[in-house]
Design an enzyme around this catalytic site. Structure first.
Site, PDB file in Angstrom:
ATOM      1  N   ARG A  81      13.763  -5.199  -1.202  1.00  0.00           N
ATOM      2  CA  ARG A  81      13.843  -6.127  -0.059  1.00  0.00           C
ATOM      3  C   ARG A  81      14.204  -7.522  -0.569  1.00  0.00           C
ATOM      4  O   ARG A  81      13.577  -8.027  -1.502  1.00  0.00           O
ATOM      5  CB  ARG A  81      12.490  -6.158   0.637  1.00  0.00           C
ATOM      6  N   ARG A 150       5.390 -14.230   2.503  1.00  0.00           N
ATOM      7  CA  ARG A 150       6.644 -13.458   2.574  1.00  0.00           C
ATOM      8  C   ARG A 150       7.811 -14.308   3.074  1.00  0.00           C
ATOM      9  O   ARG A 150       7.652 -15.471   3.413  1.00  0.00           O
ATOM     10  CB  ARG A 150       6.445 -12.278   3.538  1.00  0.00           C
ATOM     11  N   LYS A 218       2.342 -14.069   6.419  1.00  0.00           N
ATOM     12  CA  LYS A 218       3.654 -14.223   7.051  1.00  0.00           C
ATOM     13  C   LYS A 218       3.767 -15.501   7.883  1.00  0.00           C
ATOM     14  O   LYS A 218       2.861 -15.823   8.644  1.00  0.00           O
ATOM     15  CB  LYS A 218       3.938 -13.015   7.939  1.00  0.00           C
ATOM     16  N   CYS A 437      11.346   0.787  13.587  1.00  0.00           N
ATOM     17  CA  CYS A 437      11.100   0.599  12.154  1.00  0.00           C
ATOM     18  C   CYS A 437      11.781   1.717  11.369  1.00  0.00           C
ATOM     19  O   CYS A 437      12.237   2.701  11.939  1.00  0.00           O
ATOM     20  CB  CYS A 437       9.605   0.599  11.876  1.00  0.00           C
ATOM     21  N   CYS A 443       9.823   5.831   4.382  1.00  0.00           N
ATOM     22  CA  CYS A 443       8.516   5.172   4.439  1.00  0.00           C
ATOM     23  C   CYS A 443       7.389   6.177   4.178  1.00  0.00           C
ATOM     24  O   CYS A 443       7.225   7.153   4.919  1.00  0.00           O
ATOM     25  CB  CYS A 443       8.316   4.500   5.800  1.00  0.00           C
ATOM     26  N   CYS A 482       4.168   4.581  12.706  1.00  0.00           N
ATOM     27  CA  CYS A 482       2.716   4.544  12.475  1.00  0.00           C
ATOM     28  C   CYS A 482       2.193   3.222  13.036  1.00  0.00           C
ATOM     29  O   CYS A 482       2.984   2.362  13.423  1.00  0.00           O
ATOM     30  CB  CYS A 482       2.412   4.689  10.977  1.00  0.00           C
ATOM     31  N   CYS A 486       5.567  -2.348  12.099  1.00  0.00           N
ATOM     32  CA  CYS A 486       6.706  -3.044  11.489  1.00  0.00           C
ATOM     33  C   CYS A 486       7.782  -3.428  12.506  1.00  0.00           C
ATOM     34  O   CYS A 486       8.586  -4.314  12.256  1.00  0.00           O
ATOM     35  CB  CYS A 486       7.296  -2.196  10.376  1.00  0.00           C
TER      36      CYS A 486
HETATM   37 FE1  SRM Z   1       6.192  -3.353   7.397  1.00  0.00          FE
HETATM   38  C1  SRM Z   1       4.274  -1.611   5.245  1.00  0.00           C
HETATM   39  C2  SRM Z   1       8.902  -1.661   6.483  1.00  0.00           C
HETATM   40  C3  SRM Z   1       8.104  -5.624   9.022  1.00  0.00           C
HETATM   41  C4  SRM Z   1       3.424  -4.490   9.076  1.00  0.00           C
HETATM   42  N1  SRM Z   1       6.534  -1.938   6.038  1.00  0.00           N
HETATM   43  C5  SRM Z   1       5.605  -1.362   5.208  1.00  0.00           C
HETATM   44  C6  SRM Z   1       6.272  -0.443   4.177  1.00  0.00           C
HETATM   45  C7  SRM Z   1       6.564  -1.254   2.969  1.00  0.00           C
HETATM   46  C8  SRM Z   1       5.549   0.874   3.885  1.00  0.00           C
HETATM   47  C9  SRM Z   1       4.563   0.924   2.756  1.00  0.00           C
HETATM   48  O1  SRM Z   1       3.662   0.053   2.658  1.00  0.00           O
HETATM   49  O2  SRM Z   1       4.648   1.881   1.996  1.00  0.00           O
HETATM   50  C10 SRM Z   1       7.583  -0.106   4.962  1.00  0.00           C
HETATM   51  C11 SRM Z   1       8.784   0.276   4.119  1.00  0.00           C
HETATM   52  C12 SRM Z   1       9.583   1.307   4.828  1.00  0.00           C
HETATM   53  C13 SRM Z   1      10.905   1.557   4.234  1.00  0.00           C
HETATM   54  O3  SRM Z   1      11.164   2.730   3.864  1.00  0.00           O
HETATM   55  O4  SRM Z   1      11.710   0.661   4.146  1.00  0.00           O
HETATM   56  C14 SRM Z   1       7.713  -1.315   5.866  1.00  0.00           C
HETATM   57  N2  SRM Z   1       8.142  -3.658   7.593  1.00  0.00           N
HETATM   58  C15 SRM Z   1       9.113  -2.780   7.227  1.00  0.00           C
HETATM   59  C16 SRM Z   1      10.462  -3.177   7.773  1.00  0.00           C
HETATM   60  C17 SRM Z   1      11.623  -2.837   6.869  1.00  0.00           C
HETATM   61  C18 SRM Z   1      10.625  -2.522   9.150  1.00  0.00           C
HETATM   62  C19 SRM Z   1      12.008  -2.569   9.733  1.00  0.00           C
HETATM   63  O5  SRM Z   1      12.449  -1.474  10.106  1.00  0.00           O
HETATM   64  O6  SRM Z   1      12.612  -3.613   9.857  1.00  0.00           O
HETATM   65  C20 SRM Z   1      10.203  -4.677   7.995  1.00  0.00           C
HETATM   66  C21 SRM Z   1      10.535  -5.497   6.789  1.00  0.00           C
HETATM   67  C22 SRM Z   1      10.238  -6.929   7.006  1.00  0.00           C
HETATM   68  C23 SRM Z   1      10.691  -7.847   5.928  1.00  0.00           C
HETATM   69  O7  SRM Z   1      11.896  -8.011   5.801  1.00  0.00           O
HETATM   70  O8  SRM Z   1       9.846  -8.431   5.254  1.00  0.00           O
HETATM   71  C24 SRM Z   1       8.710  -4.694   8.227  1.00  0.00           C
HETATM   72  N3  SRM Z   1       5.828  -4.865   8.736  1.00  0.00           N
HETATM   73  C25 SRM Z   1       6.777  -5.601   9.368  1.00  0.00           C
HETATM   74  C26 SRM Z   1       6.193  -6.313  10.471  1.00  0.00           C
HETATM   75  C27 SRM Z   1       6.924  -7.200  11.433  1.00  0.00           C
HETATM   76  C28 SRM Z   1       6.899  -8.647  11.037  1.00  0.00           C
HETATM   77  O9  SRM Z   1       6.373  -9.004   9.989  1.00  0.00           O
HETATM   78  O10 SRM Z   1       7.413  -9.454  11.804  1.00  0.00           O
HETATM   79  C29 SRM Z   1       4.850  -5.982  10.502  1.00  0.00           C
HETATM   80  C30 SRM Z   1       3.824  -6.423  11.577  1.00  0.00           C
HETATM   81  C31 SRM Z   1       3.359  -7.802  11.401  1.00  0.00           C
HETATM   82  C32 SRM Z   1       2.164  -7.863  10.520  1.00  0.00           C
HETATM   83  O11 SRM Z   1       2.328  -7.876   9.306  1.00  0.00           O
HETATM   84  O12 SRM Z   1       1.055  -7.852  11.048  1.00  0.00           O
HETATM   85  C33 SRM Z   1       4.629  -5.070   9.402  1.00  0.00           C
HETATM   86  N4  SRM Z   1       4.194  -3.137   7.169  1.00  0.00           N
HETATM   87  C34 SRM Z   1       3.225  -3.628   8.001  1.00  0.00           C
HETATM   88  C35 SRM Z   1       1.944  -3.111   7.601  1.00  0.00           C
HETATM   89  C36 SRM Z   1       0.586  -3.421   8.275  1.00  0.00           C
HETATM   90  C37 SRM Z   1       0.009  -4.641   7.694  1.00  0.00           C
HETATM   91  C38 SRM Z   1      -1.316  -5.039   8.239  1.00  0.00           C
HETATM   92  O13 SRM Z   1      -2.006  -5.726   7.512  1.00  0.00           O
HETATM   93  O14 SRM Z   1      -1.659  -4.743   9.374  1.00  0.00           O
HETATM   94  C39 SRM Z   1       2.183  -2.272   6.481  1.00  0.00           C
HETATM   95  C40 SRM Z   1       1.146  -1.464   5.671  1.00  0.00           C
HETATM   96  C41 SRM Z   1       0.406  -2.298   4.685  1.00  0.00           C
HETATM   97  O15 SRM Z   1       0.684  -3.463   4.451  1.00  0.00           O
HETATM   98  O16 SRM Z   1      -0.517  -1.729   4.110  1.00  0.00           O
HETATM   99  C42 SRM Z   1       3.607  -2.299   6.253  1.00  0.00           C
HETATM  100 FE1  SF4 Z   2       6.503   2.742   7.879  1.00  0.00          FE
HETATM  101 FE2  SF4 Z   2       4.642   2.481   9.715  1.00  0.00          FE
HETATM  102 FE3  SF4 Z   2       6.063   0.377   8.966  1.00  0.00          FE
HETATM  103 FE4  SF4 Z   2       7.212   2.240  10.379  1.00  0.00          FE
HETATM  104  S1  SF4 Z   2       5.498   0.972  11.061  1.00  0.00           S
HETATM  105  S2  SF4 Z   2       8.072   1.302   8.520  1.00  0.00           S
HETATM  106  S3  SF4 Z   2       6.231   4.057   9.667  1.00  0.00           S
HETATM  107  S4  SF4 Z   2       4.665   1.460   7.701  1.00  0.00           S
END
Ligand code: SRM
Ligand code: SF4
Length: 572
Positions: A81, A150, A218, A437, A443, A482, A486
């Site tokens: 990323r 981030r 964030k 997502c 993922c 899930c 994201c």
């Molecule tokens: Fe996310 C984890 C993809 C935005 C909340 N996110 C992941 C992981 C890295 C899975 C993992 O931990 O093994 C995913 C990788 C999947 C893949 O194969 O690429 C993943 N997140 C993404 C992306 C690529 C989704 C997308 O389709 O665009 C986004 C990348 C953002 C970036 O460029 O930095 C992405 N993730 C978000 C957002 C939206 C935002 O930030 O505006 C959220 C919700 C906001 C938040 O953080 O509350 C988000 N991602 C999570 C979470 C839950 C975190 C939490 O504390 O609640 C995880 C799981 C974790 O951190 O344990 C996670």
């Molecule tokens: Fe993976 Fe869940 Fe984030 Fe979708 S919402 S990219 S399934 S961690």
């Protein structure tokens, strides 16, 4: 004063805290394990550290069972990323990402919900070359993931270009100045000689400290009336206040976040709350002090409760504000009024300042690829070859061909036409307002499909929308594999959260401007039941809605769902 009240939760530190502590500022044994050719993977401890360098070890889940049967190790590969503050990339940078994706990735790029590029499918032995390629084009992947601040987002605004320029500069300043100071990244990936961290030169992380943050952090900056970055979903959100066309400062909002675990009431999505106002010059100070509060009082014992939203809810908003002002040594101003009208993108050509043009293109699911009948990736590459402005990646996974000179507009329009790229006009407004997502196959946390499935589900919902005469009605629809959120599902008027293969929880009732969370409407349902529900709700909305009423507001007024404004009652 507040120091006396505030405490961090008790409990033994989580395993990740130990890994960070032992890592010598995020080095671990990453340098060595990346050279090891015995496995395409890396050990779990190093993978935890790897995130801080912007990458995750993944495996192709489509191949998992077959490889298990053949007693082969999983099809390991890395996701990478980029840190791209404000989502702005030059045409050259676009071309570099395209080239690296072809050479070392799976031949596609994912435009993420935080305005940046992700590459998938990179093999271990190609990681260093890929990161070096990104670095050579003046981008990096530092702190794109991990327990640090981030990628800082800002509204991609092509309308008020002067304000955008200013706000974008602030997002860059925040992103750069809040970076970890360790040279680990430069040593591991860029072959910089080790100086810091040796006994001779002691390395320090002045803001983060050796344990970094308890969890990811964030920041996003919104420019009203657009709330495209979903400012209330950020740990720390800034809302630009513009008076007489001048940026006078920002309202400060703290404690937002989207993730939760199914059935676990101790976890929930939460909206950030506005606590005051600061000037642009005070913004960095505010961000730094908020981060240090989370550093000192966040939960380092239970990771699922470690985000800042839980720290704020546990300590109390007033106490956190008092602590912030204590650390700042000055008080925030009174929050100023603002108005958001949507959290989506507006598509097509628009003219900004100095006669320059901006064109927002619809990229379904943010996936840039060449499909059999749709050469999207090639088309964007050809545009990048002639474009002299910039690309802006949006928080809705789209792209803006920004700052196009009038004399270039025709050429770019022709390329858009030639490659069938789209402002989304021939799609329903519902499809244009969709986000999904990544989910499967990369993922590791996905329980169900999202990006690969939502388009076909929308094909079917579009029939209902068409029959109801709502083809041009923007209804935001978001799907995640899930509950991590994201795609910021809890801020979609219709939200689907993966529960199991082919099964989703269905959420309704978020506000169109991103200011109210949704609420669960149906649990664990498949496509047939989803369509059955929508066959009732959408025609009802078409018939019973009031003038200008959005779908999310309608379902609450009609009593379909109760309103949720605070995440702490999300599960009720
Ligand atoms: Fe996310 C984890 C993809 C935005 C909340 N996110 C992941 C992981 C890295 C899975 C993992 O931990 O093994 C995913 C990788 C999947 C893949 O194969 O690429 C993943 N997140 C993404 C992306 C690529 C989704 C997308 O389709 O665009 C986004 C990348 C953002 C970036 O460029 O930095 C992405 N993730 C978000 C957002 C939206 C935002 O930030 O505006 C959220 C919700 C906001 C938040 O953080 O509350 C988000 N991602 C999570 C979470 C839950 C975190 C939490 O504390 O609640 C995880 C799981 C974790 O951190 O344990 C996670
Ligand atoms: Fe993976 Fe869940 Fe984030 Fe979708 S919402 S990219 S399934 S961690």
């Amino acid at each position: 004063m507040a120091d006396k009240i505030l405490t961090a939760p008790d409990g033994p530190p989580s395993d990740v805290e130990g890994i960070k502590e032992r890592s010598n500022y995020l080095r671990g044994t990453l340098k060595e394990v990346m050279l090891d050719r015995m496995s395409a993977g890396i050990p779990d401890d190093d993978n935890r550290l790897m995130k801080h360098h912007g990458s995750y070890l993944q495996d192709d889940r489509d191949l998992r069972n077959e490889r298990q049967k053949q007693k082969l190790e999983p099809a390991y590969q890395f996701m990478l990323r980029v840190r791209l503050p404000g989502g702005v990339a030059t045409p050259d940078q676009w071309l570099v990402m395209d080239d690296l994706a072809q050479k070392y990735g799976n031949g596609t790029l994912k435009l993420t919900t935080r305005e940046t590029f992700q590459m998938h499918g990179i093999l271990k032995w190609n990681m260093k070359k890929t990161i070096q390629g990104i670095h050579a084009s003046l981008m990096d992947t530092i702190a794109a993931c991990g327990d640090v601040n981030r990628n800082v987002m800002c509204t991609s605004n092509p309308y008020q270009s002067e304000v955008h320029t200013e706000v974008y500069e602030w997002s860059k300043i925040l992103s750069d100045q809040l970076l970890p100071r360790t040279r680990a990244y430069h040593e591991i990936w860029l072959d910089e000689e080790k100086v810091a961290g040796t006994p001779e030169v002691e390395e320090v992380e002045p803001m983060y400290g050796p344990l970094y943050l308890p969890r990811k952090f964030k920041i996003g900056i919104a420019v009203p009336p657009s709330n495209d970055i979903d400012v209330f979903s950020q740990d720390l959100g800034f809302i630009a206040i513009v008076e007489d066309d001048k940026l006078v400062g920002f309202n400060v909002a703290i404690g937002g976040g989207m993730g939760f675990s199914h059935g676990d009431k101790a976890t929930y999505p939460q909206l950030a709350k506005v606590i005051g106002f600061c000037t642009p010059e005070q913004m960095y100070d505010v961000a730094e002090k908020v981060i240090t509060i989370q550093r000192d009082y966040g939960n380092r014992s239970v990771r699922k409760n470690a985000r800042f939203k839980y720290t704020v809810d546990r300590l109390g908003l007033k106490n956190v504000k008092a602590e912030l002002e204590n650390r700042l040594g000055w008080s925030l101003g009174e929050a100023k009024s603002y108005h958001f009208d949507s959290n989506g993108d507006r598509y097509g050509w628009v003219q900004g300042v100095e006669g320059k043009w901006h064109c927002t293109l619809f990229i379904e699911g943010g996936r840039v690829a060449d499909f059999d009948d749709y050469k999207l990736m090639t088309g964007l590459r050809e545009i990048a070859k002639v474009h002299t402005g910039e690309f802006r990646l949006t928080a809705n996974q789209n792209v803006i061909i920004a700052n196009v000179l009038s004399e270039k507009k025709k050429e770019i329009s022709e390329l858009i036409e030639q490659y069938g790229l789209t402002e989304g006009k021939h799609h329903s407004a519902l499809r244009r307002s969709s986000i999904a997502c990544v989910a499967l196959p990369t993922c590791g946390l996905a329980m169900a499909e999202a990006e690969r499935y939502l388009p076909t589900l929308i094909d079917k919902i579009e029939t209902i929308v068409d029959e109801s005469g709502l083809r041009d009605e923007e209804i935001t629809i978001r799907m995640t594999g899930c509950p991590n959120g994201c795609a910021r599902h809890a801020l979609g008027e219709i939200g689907f959260i993966g529960k199991a293969p082919g099964k989703y929880n269905m959420y309704l009732g978020a506000a169109f401007d991103g200011s109210r969370l949704s609420k669960m409407y149906r649990e664990n349902i498949g496509e047939e039941e989803i369509l059955k529900e929508l066959r009732v709700l959408i025609p009802r909305y078409a018939k019973e809605r009031e003038e200008g009423e959005h779908f999310g507001d309608f379902v609450i007024r009609a009593g379909v769902i109760k309103a949720t404004t605070d995440g702490t009652n999300f599960h009720e």
